[in-house]
Write an enzyme that holds these catalytic residues in place. Structure first.
Site, PDB file in Angstrom:
ATOM      1  N   HIS A 136       1.194  -1.404   0.258  1.00 15.25           N
ATOM      2  CA  HIS A 136       0.231  -0.318   0.069  1.00 15.25           C
ATOM      3  C   HIS A 136       1.394   1.292  -0.326  1.00 15.25           C
ATOM      4  O   HIS A 136       0.766   2.373  -1.015  1.00 15.25           O
ATOM      5  CB  HIS A 136      -0.809   0.271   1.635  1.00 15.25           C
ATOM      6  N   GLU A 160       1.701   5.702  13.117  1.00 10.65           N
ATOM      7  CA  GLU A 160       0.480   4.991  12.938  1.00 10.65           C
ATOM      8  C   GLU A 160       0.034   4.030  13.055  1.00 10.65           C
ATOM      9  O   GLU A 160      -0.670   3.227  14.564  1.00 10.65           O
ATOM     10  CB  GLU A 160      -1.028   6.232  11.334  1.00 10.65           C
ATOM     11  N   ASP A 161       0.864   3.087  12.345  1.00  7.30           N
ATOM     12  CA  ASP A 161       0.565   1.395  12.787  1.00  7.30           C
ATOM     13  C   ASP A 161       1.492   1.163  12.977  1.00  7.30           C
ATOM     14  O   ASP A 161       1.475  -0.409  13.723  1.00  7.30           O
ATOM     15  CB  ASP A 161      -0.071   0.993  11.168  1.00  7.30           C
ATOM     16  N   ASP A 181      -2.220   8.204  -1.017  1.00  6.02           N
ATOM     17  CA  ASP A 181      -2.630   7.661   0.497  1.00  6.02           C
ATOM     18  C   ASP A 181      -4.647   6.803  -0.273  1.00  6.02           C
ATOM     19  O   ASP A 181      -4.145   6.104   0.300  1.00  6.02           O
ATOM     20  CB  ASP A 181      -2.635   7.770   1.448  1.00  6.02           C
ATOM     21  N   ASP A 237     -20.379  16.686 -24.802  1.00  5.01           N
ATOM     22  CA  ASP A 237     -19.488  16.653 -24.399  1.00  5.01           C
ATOM     23  C   ASP A 237     -18.622  15.245 -23.918  1.00  5.01           C
ATOM     24  O   ASP A 237     -17.979  14.947 -22.501  1.00  5.01           O
ATOM     25  CB  ASP A 237     -18.209  18.030 -23.665  1.00  5.01           C
TER      26      ASP A 237
HETATM   27 MN    MN Z   1      -2.378   5.123   4.216  1.00  5.33          MN
END
Ligand code: MN
Length: 739
Positions: free
Chosen positions: A65, A93-94, A156, A276
């Protein structure tokens, strides 16, 4: 499971990761000016190790990711720091990795960006009405500070949206709504058309799958019906431009689904009315060529009246530039042609991000420019290196506002520097009036706490609360809160207002050396009351008490009136009682007048170090004259209740018109950091405040206590300095000695 299959699995994971990394390397080679991937490889390995065997919802290793987000960042053409930060964007964060770890390995710049992305990731939004969404968008931009943080957050989000099919249905809805309402509009404002369109289409797929598929199949049907139309038209355009000797790129595409959706459901158009659906893009080298191409197209096909737009002459606020025209093709099918230069094309695709690599080609005019700040920055920094420009670009367009959440997730916009009191009154005056304490992000804070973007603020009220305190008037930042507090005092506390107002008035009379006996002269009093538009003396006191009238202005008015009366009296040969008293003024020592005593020794106490403007009292010491204390000094409070001391306390006041400096001290507590003392000293020197002594102590646990002795003219100068110090980064509390 035997050993072999475990091994095979591990190798597979390794192969998947390496493949994802390989995609990043080629995106870097094609899209950026990054020369070496050495630091990027290091970041990849560090992030991969940090995320360990964490998996994504689709079962792939987590590292795929951030690598995919980094690919998007590389496609935007951003700098090396941004690509590295994108790879690391989820580690704080993780995983157990800290800001310091990232800073040590990859530098403070990268760590700062990762930290910023983490902050944005932690923000939770709930769907709200449009006004709320606008505040949320502003809050997000204001929180990001560095524009690269926003761009990485976009990457992200884009990758998360691309892989949204593996999430649960409620999650899909929540994220899609957020994307549609927050991220796509921000992408639009920053001119990142390509990302905006993709975000919108992906969100629509989950928000209205039926509508999405309806349009998708209508487009397919149309494609079959008009088989080969795009290729034929593209060829015809190329041939015509070739004949005219114009070198160019021609691209064709069908309109994105969400734009069609908006026309069909927002403007109630039929699919067939949309002109269009097919669009062609002609990209040339310079602006003159654009108009040549336009001429050729209009020769070749019949233009639809009223559909020509010159966004080169008048660019859109987000810097978009192109010529747009709609024509009817040879088969009777209408289509749009967009004509632009390569520079304009990059700006149209990547918006602000395009300027990392290419800073030419910005000719933004147009006065409805909401994003003038970007343009201003572009203009003022024209000579500096593009890379520098973008790293220094701080999103400070909302510097005078702060955005905070209610516990229910509503966003409130308050003036910068606002406190929980401002917040409480912005909800309702009853909330403010009954506030007993406030929590910010779950922790109890003092009322003077300065709110930060993204804070969740909760106000705790009680029906037995005695109402606001007068000090609040000096703490609050919004006029809304100030007015509501004043109203409360006016309404609820007449008795008390009269007492405090009278005290303030009398103190001011003494300060300005105006005899109180003037009020005993009925004629004079009537004229005074009329002059300040109140009907009775108590009303005047009450108004001063709640802050409606200022004591100083009132006394100034009285002095003016006295001068008029004196002049009239002299002419008439009369001499009112208060006039003779006025002539006998007491002498001041060290700027202090001691009631009833002239020329006594006066010294300032060391426990509370009063300055002009403070309410003061004097203590007759044994042998050293009178020592001056603040009325809120602890020693005064303790001593005044002791029988044997009571008679030693006497009234003193500041002599008017003195311009001396007075020594006093302030105590600061802060989170310790490099340069803290320097920053505080800079603030004081910028205010031209004299510093006699400064001591800083590390109190352990990363806390610092700083004690400064200064000399100031009066309380307001001191208060201004304290407010400025409070705004220094990491400072938590500033108070006066003895408070
Ligand atoms: Mn992320």
């Amino acid at each position: 499971m035997d050993n072999d299959s475990v091994k095979t699995e591990a190798t597979d994971v390794e192969a998947v990761c390496e493949e994802a990394y390989g995609r990043l390397v080629s995106a870097i080679e094609q899209g950026t000016q990054i020369k070496s991937t050495q630091r990027i490889r290091k970041a990849y390995e560090f992030a991969k190790a940090s995320h360990g065997d964490q998996l994504r919802k689709d079962g792939s290793p987590y590292i795929t990711h951030p690598l995919a987000a980094a690919v998007i960042v590389a496609e935007m053409g951003l700098d090396e720091e941004s690509v590295i930060a994108a790879i690391l964007h989820d580690v704080i964060e993780d995983t157990n990795v800290t800001h310091e770890d990232v800073a040590r390995k990859f530098g403070e710049d990268v760590a700062g960006i990762v930290e910023g992305v983490t902050k944005l990731t932690k923000m939770r939004y709930t769907s709200k009405e449009e006004e709320q969404m606008e505040n949320l968008r502003k809050m997000l931009l204001a929180m990001a500070r560095d524009i690269r943080v926003v761009l990485i957050k976009m990457a992200d989000r884009l990758h998360n949206m691309r892989t949204m099919e593996y999430q649960t249905a409620p999650k899909q809805l929540e994220k899609s709504r957020e994307t549609m309402e927050i991220y796509a509009p921000i992408a639009h404002r920053l001119g990142m058309q390509k990302i905006k369109l993709e975000l919108e289409d992906l969100s629509l797929l989950y928000l209205d799958p039926v509508g999405y598929h309806e349009i998708e199949s209508a487009l397919k049907e149309r494609e079959q019906k008009n088989a080969g139309f795009m290729e034929r038209t593209e060829k015809a355009i190329r041939r015509r431009l070739d004949e005219a000797g114009i070198t160019c790129g021609v691209q064709s595409r069908t309109k994105d689904i969400y734009s069609i959706y908006r026309k069909m459901f927002g403007k109630s158009m039929e699919f067939d009315e949309i002109m269009d659906i097919y669009a062609f893009r002609v990209i040339v080298d310079d602006i003159a060529e654009c108009y040549n191409v336009l001429g050729c197209i209009h020769e070749l096909y019949k233009p639809v009246p009223g559909r020509f737009k010159d966004y080169i002459g008048t660019p859109k606020p987000n810097m978009y530039q192109s010529l747009h025209t709609t024509v009817i093709g040879s088969e009777g099918i209408p289509f749009e042609v967009q004509i632009r230069t390569w520079d304009m094309h990059r700006t149209a695709e990547y918006g602000i991000a395009a300027h990392w690599k290419y800073k030419e080609g910005i000719h933004s005019r147009g006065d409805e420019d909401k994003f003038a700040w970007i343009r201003n920055l572009l203009e003022t920094q024209e000579d500096s290196d593009a890379q520098d420009f973008i790293s220094n670009l701080k999103v400070d367009m909302f510097a005078d506002e702060v955005f905070v959440f209610t516990p229910h997730g509503d966003v409130k916009s308050l003036p910068a520097g606002a406190t929980p009191i401002d917040f409480a009154y912005s909800i309702h005056s009853a909330i403010g009036n009954r506030m007993t304490c406030a929590k910010v992000n779950g922790r109890i804070v003092p009322f003077s706490h300065v709110l930060q973007n993204g804070d969740v603020v909760e106000v705790i009220t009680s029906n037995t609360s005695k109402g606001p305190s007068r000090d609040w008037l000096t703490i609050v930042k919004s006029s809304e809160a100030r007015n509501k507090i004043r109203q409360w005092f006016k309404r609820e506390r007449r008795e008390e207002n009269i007492i405090t107002g009278k005290a303030a008035f009398e103190a001011e009379m003494r300060r300005q050396a105006v005899p109180l006996t003037i009020l005993n002269d009925e004629k004079a009093l009537a004229r005074i009351l009329e002059r300040i538009s109140v009907s009775a003396l108590d009303d005047m006191y009450a108004s001063i008490g709640y802050g409606g009238l200022s004591a100083q202005k009132t006394v100034n008015n009285i002095k003016d009136e006295m001068r008029l009366i004196e002049r009239a009296a002299k002419r008439a040969g009369a001499n009112p009682a208060w006039m003779s008293q006025n002539a006998r003024q007491q002498k001041a020592v060290n700027g202090i007048i001691v009631e009833g005593i002239d020329n006594c020794l006066v010294k300032f106490s060391h426990c509370c170090m009063p300055v002009p403007g403070d309410d003061i009292v004097g203590f007759i010491t044994r042998g050293y004259g009178v020592s001056i204390h603040r009325t809120d000094c602890k020693n005064y409070g303790l001593s005044a209740i002791r029988e044997e001391d009571r008679d030693r306390w006497i009234r003193v006041y500041w002599a008017p018109g003195e311009d001396d400096l007075y020594q006093t001290a302030i105590a600061i507590s802060a989170e310790d950091r490099d340069g803290l003392v320097m920053d505080i000293a800079t603030v004081l020197s910028s205010l031209k405040i004299k510093v006699d002594a400064l001591t800083a102590r590390n109190q352990g646990g990363g806390q610092a206590a700083i004690y400064i002795t200064v000399r100031v003219h009066d309380k307001s100068e001191l208060a201004a300095a304290m407010t400025r110090i409070m705004n220094v980064r990491s400072v938590k509390e500033v108070k006066r000695q003895g408070a």
